[in-house]
Design an enzyme around this catalytic site. Structure first.
Site, short mmCIF file in Angstrom:
data_model
loop_
_atom_site.label_atom_id
_atom_site.label_comp_id
_atom_site.label_asym_id
_atom_site.label_seq_id
_atom_site.Cartn_x
_atom_site.Cartn_y
_atom_site.Cartn_z
N HIS A 22 0.86 -0.61 -0.47
CA HIS A 22 0.00 -0.09 0.00
C HIS A 22 0.66 1.22 0.63
O HIS A 22 0.16 2.18 -0.12
CB HIS A 22 -1.02 -0.09 0.88
CG HIS A 22 -1.94 0.90 1.09
ND1 HIS A 22 -2.11 1.99 0.27
CD2 HIS A 22 -2.88 0.59 1.40
CE1 HIS A 22 -3.61 2.73 0.10
NE2 HIS A 22 -4.03 1.89 0.90
N ASN B 98 -10.83 -4.28 -18.52
CA ASN B 98 -11.24 -4.60 -19.13
C ASN B 98 -10.24 -5.01 -20.55
O ASN B 98 -9.08 -4.45 -20.53
CB ASN B 98 -11.77 -3.99 -19.91
CG ASN B 98 -12.55 -5.24 -21.50
OD1 ASN B 98 -12.08 -5.99 -21.26
ND2 ASN B 98 -13.07 -4.49 -22.55
#
Length: 455
Positions: free
Chosen positions: A164, A385
């Protein structure tokens, strides 16, 4: 429905994916927001895709993503490096091109058979994101682990684990979008990455100009049953907020707040109250809820360039004693949440950076009286996508000790928000009861009834 106790996931040996071209060998500093102790954690994300022959023409998702990842790393080459710790625990990135850890896998199961098992808290996460020994450290370890698991239906699951300190949800999304664009044939990312972490360095001299309740020391009056080090009895469960739940919650708030409170505000107030009741916190104990607030965009006046993929958020905290939080109507918690969020602006974020440097990068409290919530519903993971269309689910795979993520989820009939919670087992049962009571359809509008009787 198959038994998941016998689910077989076959993995090849992990490999290191390096940039497709030579990249600069250099050292880069993280910002003072990036390297705080609270962000020195690994975040798991899971993304699930159906087979789509009309789009991908029998392409191999592992091959397509592996190649696109290597090409994207030419632009995001710091992610192929390793973190080192300098003086005063300051983190730097050694951009040595060692690579991202990548695993190819296959499983004898279909997406349909998996059903809700892909949703947070994902009970099969260890199968779809195997923790290779020695790979999960913060220092001197790969900054990303990606496992692509092909399913018998032709679909696949991409699960990843992110250090992170390198980026937040929006920064990770930017990187994943670059991979996806290249997997679909693009020669370069549509948004070029910008490092410039010095934009969020502490000021010289550093000066704390705002109140930061999220970093305050807490006097814990509880029995000590819930701390980040006591994990033996912790369980996770997700709670769904659909149209019915939101309608019921809105009926419980004063009229003057209805038009100004967001879905996030209302869910946060609900969770904070239910959780405090479930944990049976001492009435005199101060309890807090922190809301992660993104600094990007014009709303908070933080001037960051397009393409910046570092951590750019703060988590201002609302504070209350447990007794008034539990006894007052929902509007009490809601107003505190709204006020805490409203403190976020450029000065607040810079004051956070200064505080972190002056106080040695403190971590938020690890007591049960503290909750952090992060809204991932607008992060955009559902739009990534790779050539197989949009995922059927994409987002954080589970909650962390004191951190719950809000994720978009479409069930059979509607779009809603799913929130995984982490609590001791006994408290989880009480939380379930409180949640069910507070989201039950009331017989009448309580707030309106109170207003009418007072006139």
């Amino acid at each position: 429905m198959m038994s998941f106790s016998v689910l077989q996931v076959k993995r090849l040996q992990p490999e290191l994916i390096t940039p497709a071209k030579s990249t600069p060998q250099e050292t880069k500093f993280l910002s003072d927001i990036d390297d705080q102790e609270s962000l020195r954690v690994q975040i798991p994300i899971i993304m699930c895709y159906k087979d789509n022959p009309s789009l991908n023409k029998n392409r191999n998702p592992v091959k397509a993503i592996r190649e696109a990842l290597s090409r994207a790393l030419v632009y995001y080459y710091p992610l192929a490096g390793r973190l080192r710790e300098g003086p005063n625990r300051k983190l730097v990135v050694d951009c040595n091109g060692e690579g991202i850890l990548f695993v190819e896998a296959s499983a004898d199961v279909t997406l349909e058979q998996l059903g809700d098992k892909i949703l947070p808290p994902c009970p099969l996460l260890e199968e779809f994101l195997y923790n290779f020994p020695g790979s999960d450290g913060i220092i001197d370890c790969p900054l990303l682990l990606i496992q692509v698991t092909c399913l018998t239906c032709g679909g696949f699951i991409l699960a990843l684990r992110l250090n992170h300190t390198m980026c937040d949800a929006f920064g990770l999304l930017q990187f994943l979008t670059a991979i996806a664009e290249m997997a679909r044939g693009a020669h370069a990312p549509s948004i070029l990455p910008v490092w410039e972490r010095e934009l969020l360095f502490a000021r010289n001299p550093p000066r704390i100009t705002c109140a930061h309740h999220e970093y305050e020391d807490v006097i814990d009056h509880s029995d000590g049953s819930y701390t980040s080090s006591n994990q033996s009895n912790m369980v996770q469960r997700s709670f769904y907020f659909g149209a019915k739940e939101m309608r019921v919650l809105r009926k419980q708030i004063p009229r003057h707040l209805i038009s100004t409170c967001s879905t996030f505000d209302l869910i946060t107030a609900c969770l904070w109250k239910c959780r405090t009741l479930a944990l049976k916190i001492n009435p005199k104990q101060a309890v807090r809820v922190s809301c992660t607030v993104n600094a990007r965009g014009k709303h908070h006046n933080v001037r960051l360039p397009l393409g910046y993929y570092g951590n750019a958020f703060a988590f201002p905290a609302a504070v209350s004693k447990a007794e008034p939080l539990c006894k007052n109507p929902m509007g009490y918690a809601l107003e505190l949440v709204k006020k805490a969020k409203a403190t976020m602006n450029e000065e607040y974020l810079r004051s956070v950076a200064d505080l972190l440097v002056l106080r040695g990068r403190p971590q938020y409290s690890s007591t049960g009286s503290y909750l952090i919530v992060s809204d991932n519903t607008r992060a955009g993971f559902g739009d990534v996508n790779f050539g197989w269309g949009q995922p059927v689910f994409a987002g954080p795979a589970k909650a962390l000790d004191l951190v719950s993520f809000y994720v978009q989820h479409k069930n059979n009939t509607e779009d809603g928000i799913l929130v995984p919670m982490c609590l001791p087992s006994s408290a989880m049962e009480r939380f379930q009861q409180e949640f069910e009571m507070i989201t039950q359809e009331p017989k009448e509008d309580i707030c309106n009834n109170l207003r009418s009787t007072s006139q």
